[in-house]
Every structure is written in C-alpha cells, then in structure tokens.
Design a protein around this motif. Structure first.
Motif, mmCIF file in Angstrom:
data_model
loop_
_atom_site.group_PDB
_atom_site.id
_atom_site.type_symbol
_atom_site.label_atom_id
_atom_site.label_comp_id
_atom_site.label_asym_id
_atom_site.label_seq_id
_atom_site.Cartn_x
_atom_site.Cartn_y
_atom_site.Cartn_z
ATOM 1 N N UNK A 1 0.813 -1.211 0.000
ATOM 2 C CA UNK A 1 0.000 0.000 0.000
ATOM 3 C C UNK A 1 0.853 1.271 0.000
ATOM 4 N N UNK A 2 2.134 1.094 -0.330
ATOM 5 C CA UNK A 2 2.989 2.261 -0.538
ATOM 6 C C UNK A 2 3.716 2.764 0.697
ATOM 7 N N UNK A 3 3.628 2.034 1.808
ATOM 8 C CA UNK A 3 4.284 2.493 3.035
ATOM 9 C C UNK A 3 5.648 1.830 3.204
ATOM 10 N N UNK A 4 6.537 2.530 3.887
ATOM 11 C CA UNK A 4 7.863 1.983 4.176
ATOM 12 C C UNK A 4 7.783 1.070 5.402
ATOM 13 N N UNK A 5 8.580 0.024 5.396
ATOM 14 C CA UNK A 5 8.480 -0.960 6.474
ATOM 15 C C UNK A 5 9.782 -1.726 6.625
ATOM 16 N N UNK A 6 9.958 -2.305 7.822
ATOM 17 C CA UNK A 6 11.061 -3.229 8.072
ATOM 18 C C UNK A 6 10.514 -4.363 8.929
ATOM 19 N N UNK A 7 11.002 -5.565 8.688
ATOM 20 C CA UNK A 7 10.433 -6.764 9.307
ATOM 21 C C UNK A 7 11.555 -7.555 9.976
ATOM 22 N N UNK A 8 11.497 -7.598 11.316
ATOM 23 C CA UNK A 8 12.516 -8.322 12.088
ATOM 24 C C UNK A 8 12.042 -9.733 12.407
ATOM 25 N N UNK A 9 12.939 -10.691 12.198
ATOM 26 C CA UNK A 9 12.648 -12.102 12.501
ATOM 27 C C UNK A 9 13.945 -12.774 12.936
ATOM 28 N N UNK A 10 13.842 -13.740 13.850
ATOM 29 C CA UNK A 10 15.023 -14.487 14.307
ATOM 30 C C UNK A 10 15.774 -15.055 13.097
ATOM 31 N N UNK A 11 17.103 -15.059 13.192
ATOM 32 C CA UNK A 11 17.902 -15.566 12.079
ATOM 33 C C UNK A 11 17.825 -17.088 12.016
ATOM 34 N N UNK A 12 17.880 -17.730 13.195
ATOM 35 C CA UNK A 12 17.739 -19.188 13.255
ATOM 36 C C UNK A 12 16.259 -19.505 13.362
ATOM 37 N N UNK A 13 15.712 -20.032 12.307
ATOM 38 C CA UNK A 13 14.265 -20.233 12.232
ATOM 39 C C UNK A 13 13.816 -21.291 13.233
ATOM 40 N N UNK A 14 12.724 -20.990 13.936
ATOM 41 C CA UNK A 14 12.224 -21.895 14.972
ATOM 42 C C UNK A 14 11.928 -23.283 14.410
ATOM 43 N N UNK A 15 12.351 -24.320 15.163
ATOM 44 C CA UNK A 15 12.090 -25.697 14.743
ATOM 45 C C UNK A 15 10.651 -26.102 15.063
ATOM 46 N N UNK A 16 9.932 -25.273 15.817
ATOM 47 C CA UNK A 16 8.554 -25.596 16.209
ATOM 48 C C UNK A 16 7.521 -24.836 15.382
ATOM 49 N N UNK A 17 7.989 -24.216 14.324
ATOM 50 C CA UNK A 17 7.143 -23.373 13.471
ATOM 51 C C UNK A 17 5.810 -24.043 13.129
ATOM 52 N N UNK A 18 4.718 -23.367 13.451
ATOM 53 C CA UNK A 18 3.359 -23.821 13.120
ATOM 54 C C UNK A 18 3.047 -25.222 13.658
ATOM 55 N N UNK A 19 3.596 -25.519 14.853
ATOM 56 C CA UNK A 19 3.236 -26.777 15.505
ATOM 57 C C UNK A 19 2.743 -26.480 16.919
ATOM 58 N N UNK A 20 2.232 -27.520 17.572
ATOM 59 C CA UNK A 20 1.811 -27.326 18.966
ATOM 60 C C UNK A 20 2.994 -27.389 19.931
ATOM 61 N N UNK A 21 4.213 -27.464 19.398
ATOM 62 C CA UNK A 21 5.408 -27.371 20.242
ATOM 63 C C UNK A 21 5.935 -25.947 20.348
ATOM 64 N N UNK A 22 5.296 -25.018 19.661
ATOM 65 C CA UNK A 22 5.776 -23.633 19.724
ATOM 66 C C UNK A 22 5.320 -23.016 21.043
ATOM 67 N N UNK A 23 6.018 -23.403 22.119
ATOM 68 C CA UNK A 23 5.605 -23.009 23.469
ATOM 69 C C UNK A 23 6.651 -22.087 24.111
ATOM 70 N N UNK A 24 6.213 -21.422 25.161
ATOM 71 C CA UNK A 24 7.033 -20.395 25.825
ATOM 72 C C UNK A 24 8.403 -20.914 26.258
ATOM 73 N N UNK A 25 8.476 -22.190 26.656
ATOM 74 C CA UNK A 25 9.737 -22.753 27.160
ATOM 75 C C UNK A 25 10.835 -22.824 26.106
ATOM 76 N N UNK A 26 10.450 -22.841 24.836
ATOM 77 C CA UNK A 26 11.467 -23.011 23.788
ATOM 78 C C UNK A 26 12.187 -21.714 23.442
ATOM 79 N N UNK A 27 11.696 -20.598 23.994
ATOM 80 C CA UNK A 27 12.251 -19.308 23.593
ATOM 81 C C UNK A 27 13.428 -18.888 24.473
ATOM 82 N N UNK A 28 14.137 -17.886 23.978
ATOM 83 C CA UNK A 28 15.289 -17.313 24.677
ATOM 84 C C UNK A 28 14.944 -15.857 25.012
ATOM 85 N N UNK A 29 14.639 -15.603 26.292
ATOM 86 C CA UNK A 29 14.091 -14.294 26.655
ATOM 87 C C UNK A 29 15.148 -13.212 26.814
ATOM 88 N N UNK A 30 16.411 -13.607 26.965
ATOM 89 C CA UNK A 30 17.477 -12.601 26.960
ATOM 90 C C UNK A 30 17.624 -12.044 25.544
#
Ligand SMILES: [Zn+2]
Length: 417
Positions: free
Chosen positions: A274-303
């Motif tokens: 729609x003509x707007x400027x944007x930037x999209x941040x995403x982890x470099x190492x793609x999550x192994x739990x992507x779109x599964x029921x294993x994508x839970x809070x414990x798998x993340x790195x909060x630091x």
C-alpha cells in the motif's frame, strides 16, 4: 559486536537519504535518555506476555468466537498503559487450501500514543500479528492447540513491552505511535491488508511500519536478527541494522535479494503493497517448532527476546523522535506522595499532600500494568491525607502505586515482599 556485511548492505549505505540524516542528528542529541531506558526492558515481562497469550490454548483465527478475547486482552494491556486502544473488527469470507472455507470476524487492535511538539502529521507504527496456527506437517491436519509462543506471541510481547516502557517513564514522542496487533495473518495477512488499505485510502502518513514476527527463538550464543526489507525502504533497513548493532548484543543480518523471500510472509508486506515503508525483524535461526503445537514459551530465549525489544525501542526513538521532556510531568503537580514501608509485606501507608481540593484515586498495578487494587475518594480537601492499603494478599513482586488527581498523576514503585 560485528555487523554481518553482505553485498546488499554495501549498496544500501549509498542510498541513505536526507530524512535519515535529519532523524539521525535528532537521536544523537537524545541518546543519553535512550540509554537509560534500554536496561528497563525486562525478559520476565516478555515471558509473562508470551505465557498469557499461550494460555488461550489456541489463537487460530477460525476457531469458534475467533480471536476476540485475545484482542481484548491486548487492548486492555494497552489501555492500562495509558494508550487508548480499540478493537477494529472486520469480516472476511473465502477459501484456503489449508483451512478450507471460512466466513469469520477478525479482530485487529489499534492503540495510539499521541505526539507532542509534532512537526507534521506523520506517524510511526509498531505491529505484530496476534493469531497463530498449527498443523501436522506430514498430513496438513490442523491441530487443536496453537500456542504460537514464538509465532507470534513474541512480536506482540515486544509491542506491549514498548507500551510498558512508555508508560512507566511517561515517554512522549514527536510523532504519533500506533500500536497494532493483527488478526488473520496466518491465513494471508488479513489484518495487515485490512489496516494498511484503510490507512492508504485515508491518506495517512506512516513514516515507517516496524514489524516483529518470530523474534524469540535463539538456541545458541550466536545472536542474529534477520531484517527483511522492501525496495521502497532500503534506507530504513540500513538504519535498522546500524541501530541493532549499536544498542544490542545481536548481530543484524540484512538478507540478499534471494534470501529476502520471507519479506512477503508477514503484515509489513501489506503496508509495502500500500505504498508504506516498512522493516520486518525475525530471528535468524528459524524456529524448529514453526506452526506446531510445540511452539511453546519454554522453547524461547528471553534474553535474546529482550534485546530484540531494545532494538525496537531504539527504532521508536529514532523514527518517532523521543521528546526532550522525557519523564517530565505534563501537568502541574497538586500532589506529593510517599508510600511506606517499602518493601512492604502487609499494610502499605500512602501519605499524600494536596495543594488544592480534588477527587483522587489510588491504584496499585502489577508489572504488566494490570490494576490489582483501586480506591476512589470523591473529594479530598487540600492538606495531608493518609490511607492504608492491605497488600497482604498480593504475590511478591514489583508494583506501581499511582495517585490520580484532577491535575495529573504521581507514580511510585512499591516492592511487595
Ligand atoms: Zn507469524
């Protein structure tokens, strides 16, 4: 802390335009205040938001009732942080190879922190999708649980952490900041297209759309953040990489054209379209739990997640212009307040003095900005007043005690033992 350079990066640095330089000089003058704010970004508060969102069990947009309750949770959080937020409902019907036919209400959240000393009508938008999806990756069968902790409770948590920091420091910016949560992203960027199109039709002036989608998975020590770019925003991604390198321990990574395909796979693409400027941040190492029921809070790195949030706060300071009056009350004080003992274990005494009569409210909020206790007093005379609060039933932790008068508010931190 090294920046990972590739050929694209070198091209970008030639494309810096004057507006970046102007904003850059604005920031240089204010970096002291930004530096005092960055350590306040808190991994526990991010974890808490991710856990709250995961606790909905599923945020799949097509389940009965859709994501209305999720949107209400996010809108409440923003409102508690003093950011006026509303749910923007839209309807969409269609067909999709994965989910079949649908005919459903979707729920975006829009919050606005108005600018002070604005130079023009431009705004900065920070957003993340609130919905989730999970399926068996062999059979494509949809699964009942869609916790979506990394995808994308993590992005929503960053957005809400920005709101918390703004609130606790009474931050004001020279551009409006719009806090957005998008529904229906997993079905085809529905919320993003709905919002971006509307803003394009009404001629809104978005300086930049800052998108976070999957920003909490980082299994090793080699912290990197992928910054997907759009060909109308090369100066933005270049600046974003510099900001990431300067204010975090994460190495920014600007993908080459062939690595940039996922730029199309999140709401920022709808803004670009729609003509707007944007930037999209995403982890470099793609999550192994992507779109599964294993994508839970414990798998993340909060630091790591907290550091991504720091990049976001620096981006807001850069593009929205952190106002000089950081932490300064907008209104004249008519009250002074002291709360003791602090730390408190049972009864807290709130002692306050009014220089003129006013109705008042004393509010205790938790770290997440949730009101856990409120007492209203219709009209208090000028002079000294003492109230007792029973804190015994609250869990240990850090709380905010707020005294609201007709002329503004006083806030102090209160530690419960
Ligand atoms: Zn996502």
């Amino acid at each position: 802390m090294a920046i990972i350079l590739n050929n694209m990066k070198k091209i970008f640095s030639l494309l810096l335009i004057s507006s970046t330089l102007w904003i850059g000089s604005l920031m240089a003058q204010k970096s002291t205040s930004l530096e005092s704010l960055l350590p306040q970004i808190n991994a526990d508060s991010l974890l808490q938001t991710v856990t709250d969102l995961q606790n909905f069990q599923s945020r799949f947009a097509l389940r009965p009732g859709g994501n209305q309750a999720v949107a209400e949770y996010i809108a409440n959080r923003l409102n508690n942080y003093g950011i006026t937020a509303k749910i923007d409902t839209f309807h969409q019907a269609g067909q999709n190879w994965l989910v079949g036919a649908y005919d459903q209400d979707f729920y975006n959240v829009r919050g606005v922190l108005p600018a002070v000393n604005a130079k023009d009508d431009s705004l900065v938008l920070i957003g993340a999708h609130l919905d989730a999806i999970s399926y068996d990756h062999q059979t494509w069968q949809l699964l009942e649980m869609a916790p979506g902790a990394d995808d994308n409770a993590s992005g929503v948590a960053v957005m809400l952490e920005m709101a918390r920091i703004c609130h606790e420091n009474n931050l004001r910016f020279n551009r409006d900041i719009h806090f957005m949560a998008f529904d229906g992203e997993e079905l085809g960027l529905f919320g993003g297209y709905y919002d971006a199109q509307k803003r394009q039709e009404t001629g809104e002036n978005i300086a930049v759309m800052i998108n976070n989608d999957m920003v909490s998975y980082q299994p090793d020590e080699n912290w990197r953040l992928m910054l997907h770019w759009y060909d109308n925003s090369l100066d933005v991604v270049s600046r974003a990489a510099d900001i990431c390198a300067q204010y975090t321990d994460i190495d920014p990574y600007i993908p080459s054209s062939s690595e940039n395909n996922n730029a199309r796979a999140s709401d920022s693409y709808a803004y670009y379209q729609n003509g707007f400027r944007a930037v999209f941040a995403i982890e470099y190492t793609f999550s192994t739990s992507y779109h599964t029921d294993h994508d839970v809070a414990d798998s993340n790195n909060y630091a790591y997640h907290a550091d991504v949030a720091r990049y976001n706060l620096a981006m807001l300071a850069e593009y929205a212009g952190l106002d000089d009056g950081v932490g300064v009350e907008e209104q004249p004080h008519i009250a002074t307040m002291r709360v003791y003992p602090n730390p408190v274990s049972e009864k807290a005494v709130v002692r306050y003095q009014l220089t003129e009569a006013s109705p008042i409210a004393i509010t205790i909020m938790d770290m997440m900005g949730r009101v856990v206790m409120q007492q209203d007093f219709s009209n208090q005379s000028a002079g000294l007043h003492i109230e007792e609060l029973d804190m015994a039933r609250f869990p240990a932790g850090v709380y905010l005690c707020r005294l609201q008068t007709v002329k503004g508010m006083e806030t102090t931190k209160l530690v419960k033992r």
